[in-house]
Design an enzyme around this catalytic site. Structure first.
Site, short mmCIF file in Angstrom:
data_model
loop_
_atom_site.label_atom_id
_atom_site.label_comp_id
_atom_site.label_asym_id
_atom_site.label_seq_id
_atom_site.Cartn_x
_atom_site.Cartn_y
_atom_site.Cartn_z
N ASP A 1 -40.18 -12.77 22.93
CA ASP A 1 -40.97 -13.50 23.91
C ASP A 1 -41.59 -12.51 24.89
OD1 ASP A 1 -41.66 -15.99 25.57
OD2 ASP A 1 -40.50 -14.81 27.00
N TYR B 1 -46.68 -9.76 31.73
CA TYR B 1 -45.58 -8.79 31.66
C TYR B 1 -46.10 -7.37 31.43
CZ TYR B 1 -42.57 -12.91 30.78
OH TYR B 1 -41.92 -14.11 30.84
N LYS C 1 -47.98 -15.44 26.25
CA LYS C 1 -48.47 -16.46 27.17
C LYS C 1 -49.76 -16.01 27.86
CE LYS C 1 -43.58 -16.98 28.40
NZ LYS C 1 -43.17 -15.63 27.96
N HIS D 1 -48.81 -20.17 30.63
CA HIS D 1 -47.69 -19.65 31.40
C HIS D 1 -47.34 -20.52 32.61
CE1 HIS D 1 -45.58 -15.55 32.17
NE2 HIS D 1 -44.84 -16.52 32.63
#
Length: 337
Positions: A83, A88, A113, A146
């Site tokens: 994931d 990120y 996401k 997200h």
């Protein structure tokens, strides 16, 4: 709560589904529920046919340039779901780890996401292409929204949002439409959302052509979202839990491992508190995505298939529920219009 009627246009053609199938034969194995998973290869079949492993590997807070090692170690340890997310900034590391691991692409379920500043048809399309390029893959197994709202707060000026033309209708009529197009083109196998409340899901189900397959939300003993879980189960939406072992996003003062019912179950089954917390989530019907940079902890988090909690033990942990949110600094997503 009654089930929402499925839109007539929601059924994708078999031809479109076939376009998103992996080139090789996947070793991922379908089971009826997360609690029935026996290995890291086992998972539930999503809307559209993709099998999503019940236990995956999370990469939240694994920094850019530092995530490749832990992700590769997780893949070598047997994890088959990774994931990640646009925000990120470690998608390139995930792609590098996949290539270095030697695990065939079709045997790894990749989830990423689109960030809240990329809402809208054109911005989501652009963000997706960037994620695909950074990951270095031909398709993504699960692409999710997200957050149901736009970007606010630092580094933006007070009172401003990003995208600047944001309206609540944009997430369903812009962002989701872009994702449906990617699915039609065979670039995504399943679509989903993150941090969606009941209200957000119901709104999406009224307008979508391709139904959401997954809702990833904060779910742990202090936040047992039973109503949301029941709704998702009735609608065929998989609930994927995050912060299963705790979250420091709100200055958390509690140690989930020290909860008496968790300690008691760990002692009874001769396992660790972390394993009890993850097993509890699986027994509740959730998928989990624990994260660790340490090989021994990766192995520990994967060791949740050899025991089961009794109904009494599950209930005792359920009773710890206080409706407390730790992620997103305690903000309830339902407050997002």
């Amino acid at each position: 709560m009654g089930s929402l009627k499925r839109p007539a246009a929601a059924a994708e053609s078999s031809a479109k589904r076939a376009k998103t199938a992996p080139a090789g034969k996947s070793t991922l194995h379908a089971v009826k529920s997360p609690a029935e998973a026996k290995t890291l290869n086992d998972g539930v079949t999503l809307v559209g046919g993709a099998v999503m492993p019940a236990v995956g590997f999370g990469t939240y807070k694994l920094k850019k340039g530092e995530a490749a090692g832990p992700v590769e170690a997780a893949l070598r340890a047997g994890y088959r779901l990774v994931d990640t997310a646009q925000v990120y900034e470690n998608e390139a590391d995930v792609g590098a780890a996949l290539r270095a691991s030697g695990v065939p692409r079709e045997n790894v379920f990749i989830e990423t996401k689109v960030w809240r500043s990329s809402h809208g048809l054109e911005r989501t399309t652009k963000a997706f292409k960037q994620s695909l390029r950074r990951l270095g893959v031909d398709y993504i197994d699960l692409y999710v929204i997200h957050w149901p709202g736009a970007k606010t707060g630092w580094p933006l000026k007070k009172g401003t949002v990003c995208p600047p033309d944001w309206t609540p209708a944009m997430r369903n009529l812009g962002t989701w439409k872009a994702m449906e197009q990617m699915h039609d083109e065979g670039k995504v196998r399943a679509l989903g959302v993150t941090n969606y409340s009941l209200r957000h899901l119901k709104e999406l189900l009224k307008t979508c052509r391709i139904r959401p397959a997954v809702n990833q939300v904060e779910f742990h003993p202090r936040l047992v979202q039973s109503e949301l879980l029941d709704f998702c189960r009735k609608e065929g939406i998989v609930l994927q839990a995050y912060a299963s072992l705790g979250s420091g996003d709100a200055g958390q003062a509690e140690d989930f491992f020290k909860f008496p019912p968790v300690q008691a179950a760990a002692k009874a089954h001769k396992v660790t508190p972390a394993q009890v917390l993850l097993r509890w989530a699986l027994e509740k019907g959730c998928h989990v995505i624990p994260k660790s940079t340490r090989p021994e902890r990766m192995a520990e988090n994967a060791g949740v298939f050899s025991f089961k909690l009794s109904s009494k033990e599950v209930k005792a942990i359920d009773e710890l529920n206080a409706g407390t949110r730790y992620a997103w600094k305690g903000l309830d997503p339902d407050t997002i219009v």
